[in-house]
Motif scaffolding. Structure first.
Motif, PDB file in Angstrom:
ATOM      1  N   PHE A 132       0.408 -23.296  15.700  1.00  0.00           N
ATOM      2  CA  PHE A 132       1.197 -23.375  16.931  1.00  0.00           C
ATOM      3  C   PHE A 132       2.196 -22.223  17.008  1.00  0.00           C
ATOM      4  O   PHE A 132       2.398 -21.637  18.078  1.00  0.00           O
ATOM      5  N   VAL A 133       2.823 -21.881  15.887  1.00  0.00           N
ATOM      6  CA  VAL A 133       3.831 -20.820  15.881  1.00  0.00           C
ATOM      7  C   VAL A 133       3.202 -19.480  16.247  1.00  0.00           C
ATOM      8  O   VAL A 133       3.795 -18.678  16.982  1.00  0.00           O
ATOM      9  N   ASP A 134       2.001 -19.206  15.754  1.00  0.00           N
ATOM     10  CA  ASP A 134       1.314 -17.959  16.121  1.00  0.00           C
ATOM     11  C   ASP A 134       1.150 -17.860  17.632  1.00  0.00           C
ATOM     12  O   ASP A 134       1.398 -16.808  18.242  1.00  0.00           O
ATOM     13  N   ALA A 135       0.703 -18.961  18.259  1.00  0.00           N
ATOM     14  CA  ALA A 135       0.509 -18.960  19.713  1.00  0.00           C
ATOM     15  C   ALA A 135       1.841 -18.807  20.443  1.00  0.00           C
ATOM     16  O   ALA A 135       1.939 -18.092  21.442  1.00  0.00           O
ATOM     17  N   LEU A 136       2.878 -19.482  19.938  1.00  0.00           N
ATOM     18  CA  LEU A 136       4.195 -19.408  20.561  1.00  0.00           C
ATOM     19  C   LEU A 136       4.755 -17.993  20.474  1.00  0.00           C
ATOM     20  O   LEU A 136       5.262 -17.450  21.472  1.00  0.00           O
ATOM     21  N   VAL A 137       4.688 -17.377  19.309  1.00  0.00           N
ATOM     22  CA  VAL A 137       5.208 -16.030  19.134  1.00  0.00           C
ATOM     23  C   VAL A 137       4.452 -15.043  20.020  1.00  0.00           C
ATOM     24  O   VAL A 137       5.046 -14.139  20.624  1.00  0.00           O
ATOM     25  N   HIS A 138       3.153 -15.224  20.122  1.00  0.00           N
ATOM     26  CA  HIS A 138       2.370 -14.331  20.976  1.00  0.00           C
ATOM     27  C   HIS A 138       2.865 -14.401  22.418  1.00  0.00           C
ATOM     28  O   HIS A 138       3.029 -13.375  23.090  1.00  0.00           O
ATOM     29  N   ARG A 139       3.138 -15.612  22.919  1.00  0.00           N
ATOM     30  CA  ARG A 139       3.613 -15.759  24.294  1.00  0.00           C
ATOM     31  C   ARG A 139       5.021 -15.183  24.455  1.00  0.00           C
ATOM     32  O   ARG A 139       5.330 -14.515  25.445  1.00  0.00           O
ATOM     33  N   LEU A 140       5.898 -15.434  23.496  1.00  0.00           N
ATOM     34  CA  LEU A 140       7.257 -14.903  23.566  1.00  0.00           C
ATOM     35  C   LEU A 140       7.250 -13.380  23.598  1.00  0.00           C
ATOM     36  O   LEU A 140       7.975 -12.752  24.381  1.00  0.00           O
ATOM     37  N   GLU A 141       6.423 -12.779  22.750  1.00  0.00           N
ATOM     38  CA  GLU A 141       6.398 -11.326  22.698  1.00  0.00           C
ATOM     39  C   GLU A 141       5.698 -10.733  23.914  1.00  0.00           C
ATOM     40  O   GLU A 141       5.985  -9.591  24.300  1.00  0.00           O
ATOM     41  N   ALA A 142       4.806 -11.503  24.538  1.00  0.00           N
ATOM     42  CA  ALA A 142       4.226 -11.064  25.809  1.00  0.00           C
ATOM     43  C   ALA A 142       5.291 -11.016  26.899  1.00  0.00           C
ATOM     44  O   ALA A 142       5.153 -10.298  27.891  1.00  0.00           O
ATOM     45  N   ASN A 169     -20.531 -33.336   8.018  1.00  0.00           N
ATOM     46  CA  ASN A 169     -20.250 -32.394   6.935  1.00  0.00           C
ATOM     47  C   ASN A 169     -20.096 -30.983   7.510  1.00  0.00           C
ATOM     48  O   ASN A 169     -20.824 -30.057   7.168  1.00  0.00           O
ATOM     49  N   VAL A 170     -19.146 -30.836   8.432  1.00  0.00           N
ATOM     50  CA  VAL A 170     -18.910 -29.548   9.072  1.00  0.00           C
ATOM     51  C   VAL A 170     -17.545 -29.038   8.636  1.00  0.00           C
ATOM     52  O   VAL A 170     -16.567 -29.793   8.609  1.00  0.00           O
ATOM     53  N   ARG A 171     -17.474 -27.785   8.285  1.00  0.00           N
ATOM     54  CA  ARG A 171     -16.212 -27.182   7.873  1.00  0.00           C
ATOM     55  C   ARG A 171     -16.026 -25.844   8.573  1.00  0.00           C
ATOM     56  O   ARG A 171     -16.980 -25.119   8.817  1.00  0.00           O
ATOM     57  N   VAL A 172     -14.779 -25.542   8.881  1.00  0.00           N
ATOM     58  CA  VAL A 172     -14.414 -24.261   9.471  1.00  0.00           C
ATOM     59  C   VAL A 172     -13.280 -23.686   8.638  1.00  0.00           C
ATOM     60  O   VAL A 172     -12.340 -24.401   8.285  1.00  0.00           O
ATOM     61  N   ILE A 173     -13.371 -22.418   8.308  1.00  0.00           N
ATOM     62  CA  ILE A 173     -12.330 -21.742   7.543  1.00  0.00           C
ATOM     63  C   ILE A 173     -11.944 -20.488   8.315  1.00  0.00           C
ATOM     64  O   ILE A 173     -12.815 -19.760   8.810  1.00  0.00           O
ATOM     65  N   SER A 174     -10.659 -20.227   8.431  1.00  0.00           N
ATOM     66  CA  SER A 174     -10.224 -19.035   9.162  1.00  0.00           C
ATOM     67  C   SER A 174      -8.986 -18.439   8.504  1.00  0.00           C
ATOM     68  O   SER A 174      -8.265 -19.111   7.767  1.00  0.00           O
ATOM     69  N   THR A 175      -8.760 -17.170   8.779  1.00  0.00           N
ATOM     70  CA  THR A 175      -7.555 -16.484   8.328  1.00  0.00           C
ATOM     71  C   THR A 175      -7.131 -15.523   9.427  1.00  0.00           C
ATOM     72  O   THR A 175      -7.966 -15.040  10.205  1.00  0.00           O
ATOM     73  N   ARG A 176      -5.844 -15.249   9.501  1.00  0.00           N
ATOM     74  CA  ARG A 176      -5.302 -14.431  10.581  1.00  0.00           C
ATOM     75  C   ARG A 176      -5.244 -12.964  10.176  1.00  0.00           C
ATOM     76  O   ARG A 176      -4.849 -12.625   9.072  1.00  0.00           O
ATOM     77  N   LEU A 177      -5.624 -12.090  11.105  1.00  0.00           N
ATOM     78  CA  LEU A 177      -5.556 -10.653  10.895  1.00  0.00           C
ATOM     79  C   LEU A 177      -4.299 -10.093  11.541  1.00  0.00           C
ATOM     80  O   LEU A 177      -3.842 -10.588  12.575  1.00  0.00           O
ATOM     81  N   ALA A 178      -3.741  -9.071  10.959  1.00  0.00           N
ATOM     82  CA  ALA A 178      -2.580  -8.416  11.543  1.00  0.00           C
ATOM     83  C   ALA A 178      -3.029  -7.569  12.731  1.00  0.00           C
ATOM     84  O   ALA A 178      -4.134  -7.009  12.730  1.00  0.00           O
ATOM     85  N   GLY A 197      -0.116  -0.156  17.069  1.00  0.00           N
ATOM     86  CA  GLY A 197      -0.064   0.257  18.460  1.00  0.00           C
ATOM     87  C   GLY A 197      -0.732  -0.684  19.426  1.00  0.00           C
ATOM     88  O   GLY A 197      -0.770  -0.426  20.630  1.00  0.00           O
ATOM     89  N   SER A 198      -1.258  -1.797  18.923  1.00  0.00           N
ATOM     90  CA  SER A 198      -1.970  -2.724  19.787  1.00  0.00           C
ATOM     91  C   SER A 198      -1.048  -3.832  20.255  1.00  0.00           C
ATOM     92  O   SER A 198      -0.257  -4.375  19.494  1.00  0.00           O
ATOM     93  N   ASP A 199      -1.149  -4.182  21.553  1.00  0.00           N
ATOM     94  CA  ASP A 199      -0.412  -5.325  22.072  1.00  0.00           C
ATOM     95  C   ASP A 199      -1.382  -6.419  22.508  1.00  0.00           C
ATOM     96  O   ASP A 199      -1.033  -7.314  23.271  1.00  0.00           O
ATOM     97  N   ALA A 200      -2.620  -6.336  22.001  1.00  0.00           N
ATOM     98  CA  ALA A 200      -3.636  -7.337  22.332  1.00  0.00           C
ATOM     99  C   ALA A 200      -3.394  -8.606  21.523  1.00  0.00           C
ATOM    100  O   ALA A 200      -2.645  -8.606  20.547  1.00  0.00           O
ATOM    101  N   PRO A 201      -4.026  -9.719  21.903  1.00  0.00           N
ATOM    102  CA  PRO A 201      -3.870 -10.966  21.133  1.00  0.00           C
ATOM    103  C   PRO A 201      -4.304 -10.772  19.684  1.00  0.00           C
ATOM    104  O   PRO A 201      -5.175  -9.950  19.390  1.00  0.00           O
ATOM    105  N   GLU A 202      -3.696 -11.535  18.800  1.00  0.00           N
ATOM    106  CA  GLU A 202      -4.053 -11.432  17.397  1.00  0.00           C
ATOM    107  C   GLU A 202      -5.474 -11.919  17.162  1.00  0.00           C
ATOM    108  O   GLU A 202      -5.986 -12.784  17.850  1.00  0.00           O
ATOM    109  N   ASP A 203      -6.107 -11.338  16.157  1.00  0.00           N
ATOM    110  CA  ASP A 203      -7.463 -11.719  15.788  1.00  0.00           C
ATOM    111  C   ASP A 203      -7.457 -12.629  14.571  1.00  0.00           C
ATOM    112  O   ASP A 203      -6.533 -12.603  13.758  1.00  0.00           O
ATOM    113  N   TYR A 204      -8.515 -13.396  14.450  1.00  0.00           N
ATOM    114  CA  TYR A 204      -8.740 -14.245  13.289  1.00  0.00           C
ATOM    115  C   TYR A 204     -10.170 -14.024  12.819  1.00  0.00           C
ATOM    116  O   TYR A 204     -11.064 -13.697  13.605  1.00  0.00           O
TER     117      TYR A 204
END
Length: 328
Positions: free
Chosen positions: A16-26, A216-225, A229-236
């Protein structure tokens, strides 16, 4: 670099914080939050202490996770000692623990519990506007980016019309950003991604989602910086396992976007935009099998892995290999 907000939160609420920070910085509000803004070689306590001393406003994301965090307690103590303004955002309808009550008992809360992701973030934005209008003497809220973003109070008529225009503009901007991001940046697996060699991790955290209903389904993710110079949404990086698909184990580079009530992650598969994962602010949601279109309910089973596990996923992505983490 000048910051407007220090974001205090439990890492268990990072989605949630990642999404919130993205909106604030937008909205041109520069946020400082760990671990993104901790320079290499600087200890966490030193970096956090210095940030709190320099940034006039602390935005506290309060939940059952942060309520029991000794780190949050120390950050609030530092904020009080440095006369920082604290704005608490309450994700859950709970009472502060004895360790936090002293710092939070006389503050005005931004309550967003029970709200969907988009509505919760909009409530935070409106709360900051409220502070800017009613407490102009408080440092940080009456000048700099806050003033540029929020400006002086508007009449009800003008506020409504401008809000409508902002909503339309934001929707168009999001569509353009996603089109560019998905069309130019995302290409599926590593070898086809021209930017793969430039990617780096935001931190060493892996998010684990486990299937519900005995699936038996699993999802694993990690956040990329973000790329320099990019102001696009963060990638995962996102990998799906156990759905019986030819895409099982394949690591996808996804764009995070808000799709009320969900925080969703989309990529490009065979030339088409596909949403792989959608979860709410508490990590409950569903994953979509990109081959069959079937949905599976999943739940965030948070745990923090070492940086090596996340780095291993990035290296596999760069090489176009499938995810082979033996841990469940």
């Amino acid at each position: 670099m000048a910051y407007d907000l220090f974001v205090s939160y439990s890492t268990k609420d990072k989605l949630f914080v990642d999404a919130l920070v993205h909106r604030l910085e937008a909205e041109n509000l520069r946020c400082w939050y760990a671990p993104r803004d901790i320079a290499a070689g600087v200890s966490w306590p030193t970096a956090i202490s210095e940030a709190i001393r320099q940034i006039p406003v602390m935005l506290l994301v309060f939940s059952s996770n942060s309520n029991t965090s000794s780190e949050i307690s120390r950050e609030l103590t530092l904020a009080a000692n440095n006369s920082r303004l604290v704005i608490p955002v309450r994700l859950e309808n709970i009472t502060p623990s004895s360790a936090l009550e002293y710092h939070l008992s006389n503050l005005h809360w931004l309550d967003v519990y029970g709200m969907e992701a988009e509505a919760a973030i909009a409530r935070v934005m409106e709360g900051l506007r409220h502070y800017n209008r009613h407490f102009p003497a408080l440092g940080g809220l009456a000048s700099g980016s806050f003033e540029k973003t929020f400006g002086p109070a508007k009449t009800a008529k003008n506020s409504t019309s401008r809000a409508s225009r902002r909503k339309i503009t934001a929707a168009l901007a999001l569509a353009v950003v996603l089109a560019v991001a998905l069309g130019l940046r995302l290409s599926g697996d590593g070898p086809d991604d021209a930017q793969a060699a430039l990617l780096r991790l935001d931190n060493g955290i892996l998010f684990h989602y486990a299937g519900l209903d005995d699936e038996n389904v699993r999802v694993i993710s990690t956040r990329l910086a973000p790329l320099p110079g990019s102001d696009a949404p963060e990638d995962y990086l996102v990998v799906l396992q156990g759905a019986g698909s030819r895409y099982d184990g394949r690591i996808f580079r996804c764009v995070m976007y808000l799709d009320d009530p969900y925080i969703s992650f989309a990529t490009q598969i065979d030339g088409r935009r596909s949403t792989l994962l959608s979860v709410d602010v508490r990590g409950h949601g569903f994953v979509i099998n990109p081959q069959t279109g079937r949905r599976y309910r999943v739940d965030l089973q948070y745990r923090q892995d070492d940086a090596g596990a996340a780095q291993n996923m990035l290296e596999m992505y760069r090489q176009g290999k499938k995810w082979q983490n033996p841990r469940p």
